[in-house]
Design a protein around this motif. Structure first.
Motif, PDB file in Angstrom:
ATOM      1  N   ASP A 125       3.260 -51.485  -4.020  1.00  0.00           N
ATOM      2  CA  ASP A 125       4.469 -52.327  -4.081  1.00  0.00           C
ATOM      3  C   ASP A 125       5.038 -52.430  -5.489  1.00  0.00           C
ATOM      4  N   LEU A 126       4.316 -51.887  -6.484  1.00  0.00           N
ATOM      5  CA  LEU A 126       4.813 -51.898  -7.862  1.00  0.00           C
ATOM      6  C   LEU A 126       5.748 -50.716  -8.082  1.00  0.00           C
ATOM      7  N   PRO A 127       6.847 -50.899  -8.789  1.00  0.00           N
ATOM      8  CA  PRO A 127       7.806 -49.798  -8.986  1.00  0.00           C
ATOM      9  C   PRO A 127       7.255 -48.635  -9.787  1.00  0.00           C
ATOM     10  N   ILE A 128       6.217 -48.853 -10.573  1.00  0.00           N
ATOM     11  CA  ILE A 128       5.657 -47.799 -11.418  1.00  0.00           C
ATOM     12  C   ILE A 128       4.635 -46.946 -10.675  1.00  0.00           C
ATOM     13  N   VAL A 129       4.167 -47.390  -9.517  1.00  0.00           N
ATOM     14  CA  VAL A 129       3.118 -46.682  -8.776  1.00  0.00           C
ATOM     15  C   VAL A 129       3.756 -45.780  -7.726  1.00  0.00           C
ATOM     16  N   GLY A 130       3.602 -44.466  -7.918  1.00  0.00           N
ATOM     17  CA  GLY A 130       4.181 -43.512  -6.982  1.00  0.00           C
ATOM     18  C   GLY A 130       3.237 -43.086  -5.881  1.00  0.00           C
ATOM     19  N   ASP A 131       1.943 -42.947  -6.220  1.00  0.00           N
ATOM     20  CA  ASP A 131       0.994 -42.421  -5.237  1.00  0.00           C
ATOM     21  C   ASP A 131      -0.392 -42.973  -5.523  1.00  0.00           C
ATOM     22  N   VAL A 132      -1.133 -43.233  -4.470  1.00  0.00           N
ATOM     23  CA  VAL A 132      -2.547 -43.588  -4.548  1.00  0.00           C
ATOM     24  C   VAL A 132      -3.287 -42.573  -3.690  1.00  0.00           C
ATOM     25  N   ARG A 133      -4.217 -41.828  -4.285  1.00  0.00           N
ATOM     26  CA  ARG A 133      -4.861 -40.737  -3.552  1.00  0.00           C
ATOM     27  C   ARG A 133      -6.316 -40.588  -4.001  1.00  0.00           C
ATOM     28  N   GLY A 134      -7.115 -40.038  -3.120  1.00  0.00           N
ATOM     29  CA  GLY A 134      -8.509 -39.797  -3.442  1.00  0.00           C
ATOM     30  C   GLY A 134      -9.366 -39.852  -2.208  1.00  0.00           C
ATOM     31  N   GLU A 135     -10.656 -40.061  -2.431  1.00  0.00           N
ATOM     32  CA  GLU A 135     -11.624 -40.072  -1.340  1.00  0.00           C
ATOM     33  C   GLU A 135     -12.856 -40.830  -1.815  1.00  0.00           C
ATOM     34  N   GLY A 136     -13.512 -41.541  -0.908  1.00  0.00           N
ATOM     35  CA  GLY A 136     -14.742 -42.229  -1.249  1.00  0.00           C
ATOM     36  C   GLY A 136     -14.528 -43.258  -2.335  1.00  0.00           C
ATOM     37  N   TYR A 137     -15.274 -43.104  -3.423  1.00  0.00           N
ATOM     38  CA  TYR A 137     -15.142 -43.975  -4.594  1.00  0.00           C
ATOM     39  C   TYR A 137     -14.527 -43.186  -5.767  1.00  0.00           C
ATOM     40  N   PHE A 138     -13.482 -42.415  -5.468  1.00  0.00           N
ATOM     41  CA  PHE A 138     -12.887 -41.523  -6.472  1.00  0.00           C
ATOM     42  C   PHE A 138     -11.386 -41.477  -6.225  1.00  0.00           C
ATOM     43  N   TYR A 139     -10.608 -42.204  -7.050  1.00  0.00           N
ATOM     44  CA  TYR A 139      -9.177 -42.355  -6.788  1.00  0.00           C
ATOM     45  C   TYR A 139      -8.332 -42.183  -8.038  1.00  0.00           C
ATOM     46  N   GLY A 140      -7.115 -41.674  -7.801  1.00  0.00           N
ATOM     47  CA  GLY A 140      -6.098 -41.579  -8.839  1.00  0.00           C
ATOM     48  C   GLY A 140      -4.850 -42.332  -8.408  1.00  0.00           C
ATOM     49  N   ILE A 141      -4.219 -42.970  -9.366  1.00  0.00           N
ATOM     50  CA  ILE A 141      -2.968 -43.690  -9.134  1.00  0.00           C
ATOM     51  C   ILE A 141      -1.912 -43.034 -10.012  1.00  0.00           C
ATOM     52  N   GLU A 142      -0.954 -42.344  -9.398  1.00  0.00           N
ATOM     53  CA  GLU A 142       0.067 -41.656 -10.182  1.00  0.00           C
ATOM     54  C   GLU A 142       1.202 -42.611 -10.527  1.00  0.00           C
ATOM     55  N   LEU A 143       1.615 -42.568 -11.787  1.00  0.00           N
ATOM     56  CA  LEU A 143       2.676 -43.437 -12.297  1.00  0.00           C
ATOM     57  C   LEU A 143       3.982 -42.655 -12.413  1.00  0.00           C
ATOM     58  N   VAL A 144       5.075 -43.267 -12.017  1.00  0.00           N
ATOM     59  CA  VAL A 144       6.377 -42.593 -12.002  1.00  0.00           C
ATOM     60  C   VAL A 144       7.453 -43.494 -12.601  1.00  0.00           C
ATOM     61  N   LYS A 145       8.552 -42.848 -13.005  1.00  0.00           N
ATOM     62  CA  LYS A 145       9.731 -43.586 -13.476  1.00  0.00           C
ATOM     63  C   LYS A 145      10.618 -44.022 -12.323  1.00  0.00           C
ATOM     64  N   ASP A 146      10.606 -43.221 -11.248  1.00  0.00           N
ATOM     65  CA  ASP A 146      11.465 -43.490 -10.095  1.00  0.00           C
ATOM     66  C   ASP A 146      10.718 -43.108  -8.828  1.00  0.00           C
ATOM     67  N   LYS A 147      10.422 -44.098  -7.978  1.00  0.00           N
ATOM     68  CA  LYS A 147       9.648 -43.832  -6.773  1.00  0.00           C
ATOM     69  C   LYS A 147      10.421 -42.985  -5.767  1.00  0.00           C
ATOM     70  N   GLU A 148      11.736 -43.182  -5.705  1.00  0.00           N
ATOM     71  CA  GLU A 148      12.540 -42.458  -4.716  1.00  0.00           C
ATOM     72  C   GLU A 148      12.572 -40.966  -5.017  1.00  0.00           C
ATOM     73  N   THR A 149      12.760 -40.626  -6.289  1.00  0.00           N
ATOM     74  CA  THR A 149      12.881 -39.216  -6.669  1.00  0.00           C
ATOM     75  C   THR A 149      11.559 -38.615  -7.144  1.00  0.00           C
ATOM     76  N   LYS A 150      10.545 -39.468  -7.341  1.00  0.00           N
ATOM     77  CA  LYS A 150       9.246 -39.068  -7.902  1.00  0.00           C
ATOM     78  C   LYS A 150       9.383 -38.579  -9.344  1.00  0.00           C
ATOM     79  N   GLU A 151      10.431 -39.004 -10.014  1.00  0.00           N
ATOM     80  CA  GLU A 151      10.637 -38.583 -11.408  1.00  0.00           C
ATOM     81  C   GLU A 151       9.474 -39.056 -12.262  1.00  0.00           C
ATOM     82  N   THR A 152       8.930 -38.131 -13.041  1.00  0.00           N
ATOM     83  CA  THR A 152       7.809 -38.455 -13.896  1.00  0.00           C
ATOM     84  C   THR A 152       8.287 -38.757 -15.310  1.00  0.00           C
TER      85      THR A 152
END
Length: 462
Positions: free
Chosen positions: A369-396
């Protein structure tokens, strides 16, 4: 009051000694010319404490290492007992009980006929050993032209010259070139930024696996020795495999006689909810490389586990795998690993991760729900949270923006807030998490709370 560490040096003396003498790894040393070096003095369970007594949740398990948590007396006691009994002896020609027992136990835990264990002291050594084994194996079976390795873009496989050559991160390779030749990179499995089939994970997985086949064909199938893949790719921020990806990759490797190496230096020993990532995703590699979690970091150890067919030519008279490492299979390290695996069994850590992994995922997904968080991905106890400038366009972020965001703000802010994790831009900017396997919902909530506060502030500063 003078605060002293276990070494006897006061905190201020430690700071000066660190600046004067300690060359930290992957660290911009100039950062600490006018700032304190973070000095961690002790650990207990999923927490560590600095020399001033401040507590931090170890949300990265040290460096994807501390599976059973810190301060385990039973592992320390096993180390002490083995040190008194036999502190060191090589496994060159000789053997000793703890190395034998550990090899037997790992062979029992590994999938299929991966029964042959070759020990090293690190993950880089394990990766490089697997390449050397592949090369010599093919020479012995009459296929001497097979020497090339295929790996994935921005994948990290280690820092020794061979492992670094396999690594797909150009920025950390350039200073050391020329490296070992004969390495080829193919696309990874970042579905969030899929160049094709971005709405169909299975089709994307087929495409990504087929890029390996294309690379084999373009580089002469009879020259390719191995394909290296992590079950969940670390660098870039925890890329899990799309459905069917590994099964198709296995088919391709079999079609062209290429060895499939599952690099599980991070993903083995419960990180994904199984002893090995290959088990979690139901594929049978020809070799598994491991390190880190095998001892939960109490003593350095690594190794590779190979299928029976790779041992066969070495059982013929006159043939020797001409490779060895002085401290590989170290008696004390093997004793630590056995004690670590005892903790896994006694406390049911594999089942604990399987039961709690969905809670970890759902807790982290609250951050979407945060505007800076584009994606949460991973498996088990191993996760990455990708940060973006624009969620709609996925601009990095640009390189300069990423540097300011991650190094100048996020890394110190998260540490100050009591959370150890990784803010990384080897690829698109991400925050990575890999907590000790003893963690549960209360620790996940603590992680989410710190991240929410710090990432909200980071968005305000953009």
């Amino acid at each position: 009051m003078t605060v002293r560490s276990g070494s006897g040096l006061a905190a201020n003396e430690l700071q000066q000694a660190a600046r004067d003498h300690l060359w930290m790894h992957f660290t911009e040393m100039a950062t600490y010319q006018d700032a304190d070096v973070p000095v961690i003095a002790r650990g207990e369970g999923p927490y560590v404490y600095d020399v001033n007594g401040k507590r931090y949740l170890d949300g990265l398990a040290g460096l994807f290492v501390s599976q059973v948590g810190h301060g385990r007396a039973e592992i320390a006691e096993a180390i002490a007992e083995q040190s008194r009994k036999l502190a060191y002896f090589p496994i060159w020609t000789y053997a000793h009980p703890t190395a034998i027992e550990l090899a037997d136990r790992l062979a029992d835990l590994a999938p299929g006929d991966l029964n042959r264990v070759f020990f090293t002291t690190s993950g880089s050594e394990a990766v490089e050993s697997a390449w050397k084994l592949a090369r010599q194996y093919f020479k012995l079976i009459g296929q001497p032209t097979r020497h090339k390795v295929i790996s994935r873009r921005i994948a990290y496989h280690g820092t020794s010259m061979g492992a670094l050559s396999i690594t797909g991160l150009q920025a950390i390779k350039t200073p050391f070139e020329p490296l070992v030749s004969s390495t080829i990179q193919v696309p990874n499995t970042n579905f969030y930024r899929a160049p094709v089939h971005g709405d169909d994970p299975e089709a994307f997985g087929r495409w990504a696996a087929d890029q390996v086949e294309e690379a084999i064909l373009q580089n002469d199938p009879e020259s390719v020795a191995a394909v290296y893949v992590e079950p969940v790719q670390n660098s870039g921020g925890c890329f899990p495999p799309p459905p069917g990806y590994f099964q198709r990759l296995r088919e391709i490797c079999d079609r062209y006689g290429v060895l499939l190496v599952s690099d599980e230096v991070i993903c083995a020993f419960g990180r994904l909810g199984a002893y090995f990532g290959a088990q979690r995703f139901d594929y049978l590699p020809d070799m598994i490389t491991f390190a880190k979690g095998v001892t939960s970091g109490y003593v350095p150890m690594g190794g590779l586990i190979a299928r029976e067919k790779l041992m066969e030519p070495f059982q013929e008279a006159g043939n020797t795998f001409l490779h060895g490492i002085t401290f590989a299979g170290h008696p004390v390290a093997a004793a630590a690993a056995l004690a670590n695996l005892d903790v896994f069994e006694r406390e049911g850590l594999i089942g604990h991760v399987q039961a709690n992994a969905p809670v970890f995922r759902s807790t982290l997904e609250k951050l979407l729900d945060l505007p800076i968080v584009g994606d949460v991905r991973g498996e088990g106890y191993f996760y990455g949270i990708e940060l973006v400038k624009d969620k709609e366009t996925k601009e990095t972020f640009t390189d300069e923006e990423a540097h300011r965001l991650l190094r100048e703000f996020l890394s110190p802010a998260l540490f100050d807030a009591g959370l150890i994790c990784r803010a990384d831009d080897r690829g698109d900017p991400v925050v990575q998490l890999a907590p000790p396997l003893v963690c549960g919902p209360e620790h996940f909530a603590e992680i989410e709370g710190v991240l929410r506060e710090v990432l909200t502030e980071a968005w305000r500063r953009i």
